[in-house]
Design an enzyme around this catalytic site. Structure first.
Site, PDB file in Angstrom:
ATOM      1  N   GLU A   1     -14.567  -9.964  11.468  1.00 57.70           N
ATOM      2  CA  GLU A   1     -15.609  -9.139  10.857  1.00 57.70           C
ATOM      3  C   GLU A   1     -15.110  -7.716  10.649  1.00 57.70           C
ATOM      4  O   GLU A   1     -14.073  -7.324  11.190  1.00 57.70           O
ATOM      5  CB  GLU A   1     -16.862  -9.151  11.731  1.00 57.70           C
TER       6      GLU A   1
ATOM      7  N   LYS B   1     -24.226  -8.960  23.335  1.00 54.05           N
ATOM      8  CA  LYS B   1     -24.134  -7.556  23.707  1.00 54.05           C
ATOM      9  C   LYS B   1     -25.115  -7.274  24.852  1.00 54.05           C
ATOM     10  O   LYS B   1     -26.273  -7.678  24.813  1.00 54.05           O
ATOM     11  CB  LYS B   1     -24.439  -6.664  22.501  1.00 54.05           C
TER      12      LYS B   1
END
Length: 371
Positions: free
Chosen positions: A36, A170
């Protein structure tokens, strides 16, 4: 699923710009790992973002596969970036964050775009790439019962069959609810290690259990191939705990994260702005320690993804055989078909092909013909 896959490739083919290196690797049946670019445009400051982008690509190469960093430029989706494009992406001050819904908008405005987990998955699948490495995926935000703030990454995982190699969710998110969401939406979720404890980005354990754990990438390959054989359209997460040598900083970083989350709530920061704010604030609070740890886990994931992609592919290259009239006696067939046999297939290419109608009584040789 096959029809949907070809339909998506056809829809994206007008905008895809696949580098010659990536195109050749795919054609030769070699491992390719998608990377990404939001971590370049929004995750790390310049020039650390540029050096990290190059380091991740090198980690993939060293693991036996080819890197394919994905980003948007000049109204095109680029799969595989050269040094000039990496520099342009890393130094851009106007780059936008591109989730799946933002792809079309970014293309028509010809903006520089860094792809999130969701959009990278979508594009990688359209390009024929099955493995993708990142840091951590998005998930269910804390307080989502009031804000409905749930990452588009989870939606994409529920409908796009790409394996995402990451360090879990996360740690700024609600991990138990995220893991529950993944289970509800049939996403395969494996921890790469001995213990089945889903990692939380900067720390090795979150207290939440995944679907299973494994120390063998071969088992992950079997999982991906079997899911494909069953026609299951769901993604897969391979959650890789942060390397032990960096785990000691986890507690310190977690305290900084908790403080940054409180500040984000107080300042009413929401949606796509949350993660960049918190990562930047945590880096300040830890005096740069979190950025070093972040880069370390990114590199670890890229290495694991490279090995996985190399094991996943069928390394036999695609070959085209031309018709050669046999001079010897023909072999007797083991099976005789009485009636008609029709085999349909679909192929998508960015190369120019000349198509002509086959004339009556003309023998089909090596050219492309159409019924």
């Amino acid at each position: 699923m096959c029809t949907r896959f070809f339909g998506q490739k056809r829809a994206f083919s007008k905008f895809l710009q696949i580098s010659s290196q990536v195109k050749e690797a795919l054609a030769n049946g070699e491992g390719v790992v998608a990377l990404e670019s939001t971590v370049i445009t929004h995750g790390l400051p310049y020039p650390h973002n540029l050096s990290t982008a190059k380091s991740l690509e090198q980690k993939v190469r060293s693991s036996g596969s080819h890197p394919a960093t994905i980003a948007l430029f000049d109204g095109k989706i680029h799969v595989g970036l050269d040094d000039e494009k990496l520099e342009k992406l890393a130094s851009s001050k106007t780059a936008v964050k591109v989730s799946t819904r933002d792809i079309a908008k970014t293309l028509i405005r010809k903006e520089v775009g860094g792809t999130t987990v969701a959009s990278t998955m979508k594009i990688a699948h359209a390009a024929g790439i099955s493995v993708f490495a990142t840091g951590g995926i998005g998930g269910v935000h804390r307080g989502a019962d009031q804000t409905f703030d749930i990452s588009a990454d989870l939606q994409e995982l529920s409908k796009t069959p790409v394996c995402v190699v990451c360090s879990g969710v996360k740690s700024i998110l609600d991990i138990p609810k995220t893991v529950e969401y993944l289970e509800t939406h049939s996403v395969n979720c494996a921890v790469y290690g001995i213990q089945n404890d889903f990692p939380s980005f900067f720390t090795q354990k979150s207290g939440s259990r995944a679907q299973f754990s494994t120390e063998k990438l071969e088992e992950v390959v079997q999982l991906l191939k079997t899911s494909k054989s069953l026609g299951l359209p769901y993604g897969t997460i391979l959650a890789c705990p942060i390397p032990e040598k960096y785990a000691a900083d986890g507690d310190v970083i977690q305290k900084a994260i908790d403080q940054a989350v409180r500040e984000a709530i107080e300042q009413k920061i929401a949606s796509q702005s949350v993660t960049p704010f918190i990562l930047s604030r945590v880096n300040e609070l830890t005096q740069g320690a979190s950025m070093k740890t972040n880069i370390a886990l990114l590199e670890n994931n890229a290495s694991i993804a490279g090995r996985l992609a190399a094991k996943l592919v069928d390394r036999r290259p695609i070959t085209v055989t031309h018709y050669q009239p046999s001079t010897s006696s023909p072999r007797k067939p083991k099976v005789v078909s009485i009636g008609a046999a029709i085999v349909d297939f679909e192929a998508i290419t960015t190369e120019y092909l000349k198509v002509r109608m086959k004339q009556k009584n003309e023998r089909c040789q090596s050219e492309l013909h159409r019924n």
